[in-house]
Scaffold this motif. Structure first.
Motif, mmCIF file in Angstrom:
data_model
loop_
_atom_site.group_PDB
_atom_site.id
_atom_site.type_symbol
_atom_site.label_atom_id
_atom_site.label_comp_id
_atom_site.label_asym_id
_atom_site.label_seq_id
_atom_site.Cartn_x
_atom_site.Cartn_y
_atom_site.Cartn_z
ATOM 1 N N LEU A 139 0.808 -1.218 0.000
ATOM 2 C CA LEU A 139 0.000 0.000 0.000
ATOM 3 C C LEU A 139 0.843 1.270 0.000
ATOM 4 N N HIS A 140 2.151 1.138 -0.084
ATOM 5 C CA HIS A 140 3.021 2.313 -0.018
ATOM 6 C C HIS A 140 2.982 3.082 -1.343
ATOM 7 N N ILE A 141 2.892 4.414 -1.255
ATOM 8 C CA ILE A 141 2.943 5.314 -2.411
ATOM 9 C C ILE A 141 4.194 6.168 -2.269
ATOM 10 N N SER A 142 5.016 6.168 -3.317
ATOM 11 C CA SER A 142 6.299 6.868 -3.215
ATOM 12 C C SER A 142 6.143 8.380 -3.268
ATOM 13 N N SER A 143 5.276 8.897 -4.146
ATOM 14 C CA SER A 143 5.132 10.351 -4.259
ATOM 15 C C SER A 143 3.751 10.693 -4.806
ATOM 16 N N VAL A 144 3.286 11.886 -4.451
ATOM 17 C CA VAL A 144 2.014 12.428 -4.931
ATOM 18 C C VAL A 144 2.310 13.742 -5.641
ATOM 19 N N VAL A 145 1.943 13.829 -6.921
ATOM 20 C CA VAL A 145 2.221 15.006 -7.744
ATOM 21 C C VAL A 145 0.895 15.689 -8.072
ATOM 22 N N ILE A 146 0.826 16.994 -7.842
ATOM 23 C CA ILE A 146 -0.364 17.788 -8.150
ATOM 24 C C ILE A 146 -0.032 18.692 -9.331
ATOM 25 N N THR A 147 -0.755 18.547 -10.429
ATOM 26 C CA THR A 147 -0.511 19.377 -11.604
ATOM 27 C C THR A 147 -0.938 20.822 -11.337
ATOM 28 N N ASP A 148 -0.454 21.725 -12.194
ATOM 29 C CA ASP A 148 -0.802 23.143 -12.032
ATOM 30 C C ASP A 148 -2.301 23.374 -12.190
ATOM 31 N N LYS A 149 -2.895 22.683 -13.153
ATOM 32 C CA LYS A 149 -4.335 22.827 -13.359
ATOM 33 C C LYS A 149 -5.106 22.350 -12.132
ATOM 34 N N ALA A 150 -4.703 21.198 -11.577
ATOM 35 C CA ALA A 150 -5.386 20.687 -10.389
ATOM 36 C C ALA A 150 -5.198 21.617 -9.196
ATOM 37 N N MET A 151 -4.026 22.243 -9.089
ATOM 38 C CA MET A 151 -3.797 23.167 -7.978
ATOM 39 C C MET A 151 -4.702 24.389 -8.096
ATOM 40 N N ARG A 152 -4.883 24.901 -9.314
ATOM 41 C CA ARG A 152 -5.798 26.038 -9.504
ATOM 42 C C ARG A 152 -7.233 25.648 -9.179
ATOM 43 N N LYS A 153 -7.636 24.463 -9.620
ATOM 44 C CA LYS A 153 -9.002 24.028 -9.355
ATOM 45 C C LYS A 153 -9.220 23.763 -7.866
ATOM 46 N N LEU A 154 -8.206 23.228 -7.189
ATOM 47 C CA LEU A 154 -8.318 23.014 -5.745
ATOM 48 C C LEU A 154 -8.450 24.346 -5.008
ATOM 49 N N ARG A 155 -7.700 25.342 -5.461
ATOM 50 C CA ARG A 155 -7.817 26.668 -4.854
ATOM 51 C C ARG A 155 -9.220 27.222 -5.032
ATOM 52 N N PHE A 156 -9.797 27.042 -6.215
ATOM 53 C CA PHE A 156 -11.170 27.492 -6.450
ATOM 54 C C PHE A 156 -12.151 26.738 -5.548
ATOM 55 N N CYS A 157 -11.975 25.426 -5.435
ATOM 56 C CA CYS A 157 -12.868 24.632 -4.583
ATOM 57 C C CYS A 157 -12.787 25.093 -3.130
ATOM 58 N N TRP A 158 -11.579 25.396 -2.670
ATOM 59 C CA TRP A 158 -11.432 25.841 -1.284
ATOM 60 C C TRP A 158 -12.086 27.203 -1.074
ATOM 61 N N ASP A 159 -11.902 28.119 -2.016
ATOM 62 C CA ASP A 159 -12.461 29.461 -1.857
ATOM 63 C C ASP A 159 -13.981 29.457 -1.879
ATOM 64 N N ASN A 160 -14.585 28.506 -2.589
ATOM 65 C CA ASN A 160 -16.043 28.475 -2.726
ATOM 66 C C ASN A 160 -16.680 27.329 -1.958
#
Length: 661
Positions: free
Chosen positions: A249-270
């Motif tokens: 079940l080990h995951i070596s790394s989690v990468v967040i794309t720029d598009k996903a980071m912008r969308k996450l910021r929008f989700c958090w703000d709203n």
């Protein structure tokens, strides 16, 4: 001659593809109907079982409360005869409250406590409990939580029908006895978890490090006491104490794309605007960084089921998974490398509580043109595609040929991309046909080509690299189409997300919201359908609530204000009906509240001076109407009738006095 035979062969092959697609669509409809029927039967069976269990519990309570002493005595005697271990006894238990957590569904909830320290939860005790029931709990750092696995699919299953062994994720599907695991599918669906106490206030308890799904009924809270709860000499099987690098079940790394980071910021703000429950969960976290930290910790371990890991890893294309957090945030991610276990977060959406897809992706229902376009894009040979393109090129003079060309080739030209010399020409004709199709939807107040617009928006304009296959002019035209018709095909929340990631091409990225609203203003100038105009105006207000228009340039602001002001006036050039004028005035006042009184005064002056509303015009119309009535009324006949009536009533007159004299 050869060209004619080639065209005839292409058309025959195309017709054959159409027949095959039609048959496949027919089979899909049949299978979909059978699937819906099976799901209805399954739901009805589950509802019936739930109702039966509910009635059984009610009968038991009624029996226990209305004198079943003799039967109880008989039952106790039978139990003593059979042995206390075989007696079916029940004890009354009621939840003291329900835990609100950041995990909206079972999929994605941690399998053990403290694996995700950023996972927080809020427990509000029921009002019937004493006020000081948690007095002194703030002196402890951790606590035990006893709760019910309320989302188990086997609740109420008889023990004789239970499975003795379950698949363990850490063993890659190896089976172990239920009581030797922490599986939620137990003889009694009772869970036990430890959590860190963050705060205690009256009847509210905030904890972190949870592994509970949202809405779990809590039976009891007990303080964690280290001197008796910690066992130094405890032993576990080898598969439990594996090292991190050898754990499946080990995951070596989690990468967040720029598009996903912008969308996450929008989700958090709203997030607070999507419902009271989501706003309550948002208050548990300090800022956007806490959301990113929560996401990294949750996906830091493989949350997929054993079946998903074994079946999806054999597929060629990466499978997109969904993680639901904080009530309405939907995160899309893929497992990039199955060996090194690297997770890449692709996108995020904000979904309204209690609604399906206002702000989500467009539902891709299988329609006729989508099936044919998929056939042309995937199954057809390259030579056959060229024959199809050349055949359409010969009949472009026909009025509907461009529309058919767009419906048949949009996935091929916009998805894969044509590499021939006529690429720009084909793309230009394709976009022209798509524009006509979208305008036809607006004029008829239909959404027949919603799937086509969804492909253009999600898979071309908003996808990374989706516009790279097109020329700069085609990129701009695609962006214009998405900006013009998004408010009609999408909800305002989805449009706001589109604006934040709009467009994917760097050539028009700097225009963003200004470009978007300029195109919407152009649509409002051209459209003449009352219902569509009202939809656009009301959606503009909701869009302004999500993205304030204060960042617009002066030219864009003037253009939007000019359109709203013109639509709110009774005269030209639009001559808007009353419903549109009222909606335009309301939208204008909400988006631009400054100058509201001056606009109201100007409206009154315009109404007075306008030919259709001024006092002089009204008096002139009244006098004209009276003149027409007087000119058409039979006054002479009325006078003769009145004189005759007076003569009959007064009778014959005698000779006058002057004549007698």
């Amino acid at each position: 001659m050869a060209g004619g035979l080639g065209a005839a062969g292409a058309m025959a092959a195309f017709v054959g593809c159409g027949v095959s697609v039609a048959y496949l669509m027919y089979r899909c409809r049949e299978l979909r109907t059978e699937l819906e029927h099976c799901e209805e039967l399954r739901a009805a069976e589950r509802r019936g079982r739930t109702e039966a269990e509910k009635k059984l519990r009610q009968l038991r309570k009624k029996f226990q409360g209305t004198g079943g002493s003799v039967e109880v005595a008989k039952g106790e005697a039978a139990a003593s005869a059979l042995g206390s271990s075989e007696a079916d006894e029940s004890y009354p238990m009621r939840p003291i409250g329900y835990m609100r957590t950041c995990f909206s569904r079972r999929s994605g909830t941690p399998r053990q406590p403290h694996l995700v320290p950023a996972a927080k939860g809020l427990l509000k005790l029921k009002t019937k409990l004493p006020k000081d029931i948690m007095s002194g709990l703030q002196g402890y750092s951790h606590c035990w939580i006893l709760y019910i696995f309320h989302e188990n699919t086997n609740l109420g299953t008889e023990w004789e029908r239970m499975k003795g062994k379950v698949q363990v994720p850490r063993l890659d599907g190896g089976r172990v006895g239920v009581l030797a695991t922490r599986s939620p599918h137990r003889p009694n669906a009772i869970g036990l978890s430890s959590a860190k106490i963050d705060s205690v206030q009256d009847k509210c308890l905030i904890v972190s490090g949870l592994d509970l799904v949202d809405g779990s009924p809590v039976l009891d809270i007990k303080p964690y006491v280290p001197f008796c709860d910690v066992i130094e000499s405890a032993a576990t099987p080898a598969w439990v104490g594996r090292a991190v690098e050898h754990e499946p079940l080990h995951i070596s790394s989690v990468v967040i794309t720029d598009k996903a980071m912008r969308k996450l910021r929008f989700c958090w703000d709203n997030l607070g605007k999507s419902g009271d429950q989501a706003g309550t969960l948002k208050e548990l976290y300090n800022d956007f960084g806490d959301l990113v930290r929560l996401l990294n910790q949750v996906l830091g371990r493989d949350i997929r089921s054993v079946y998903q890991r074994t079946s999806d890893e054999a597929k060629r294309d990466p499978v997109v998974y969904h993680l639901h957090l904080l009530g309405c945030i939907d995160v899309e991610y893929v497992v990039e490398d199955t060996k090194s276990k690297t997770i890449e977060i692709l996108d995020a959406h904000l979904r309204l509580t209690g609604h399906d897809d206002d702000g989500g992706r467009i539902g891709r229902e299988v329609v006729y043109y989508e099936a044919i376009a998929e056939e042309v894009s995937v199954s057809c040979h390259e030579d056959l595609r060229l024959d199809v393109l050349q055949t359409f090129e010969r009949v472009w003079s026909s009025p509907k040929a461009t529309l058919c060309f767009s419906l048949v080739t949009y996935k091929y030209l916009l998805g894969k991309g044509h590499r021939g010399k006529k690429r720009d020409k084909y793309t230009r004709v394709l976009l022209t046909g798509m524009r006509h199709l979208f305008w036809s939807d607006l004029h008829t107040e239909a959404k027949r080509f919603r799937s086509l617009f969804g492909f253009l928006s999600d898979d071309v304009v908003l996808s990374d690299g989706g516009l790279d296959k097109l020329s700069s002019s085609a990129q701009l035209e695609c962006a214009q189409l998405v900006a013009r018709f998004s408010l009609y095909y999408f909800g305002p929340r989805k449009v706001a997300q589109t604006v934040y990631s709009f467009p994917a091409s760097a050539s028009v990225r700097s225009l963003s919201l200004d470009f978007f609203l300029k195109e919407i203003a152009g649509v409002l100038r051209k459209i003449k359908v009352e219902g569509v105009i009202i939809t656009y105006l009301s959606s503009l207000v909701r869009l302004h609530e999500l993205i304030p228009f204060s960042t617009l340039s002066l030219a864009t602001t003037a253009r939007v204000q000019e359109v709203l002001f013109t639509l709110s006036q009774p005269g030209g050039p639009y001559y808007a009906p009353k419903a549109v004028r009222v909606q335009a005035r309301n939208s204008f006042s909400k988006i631009y509240p400054h100058g509201k009184r001056m606009r109201a005064l100007f409206k009154i002056l315009t109404s007075i001076l306008h030919p259709a509303y001024s006092v002089n015009a009204m008096l002139s119309n009244i006098s004209t109407l009276l003149g027409r009535i007087c000119s058409t009324w039979p006054w002479e006949r009325l006078g003769a009738t009145c004189r005759d009536l007076v003569r009959r009533v007064s009778g014959p007159r005698g000779p006058s006095r002057r004549a007698v004299d």
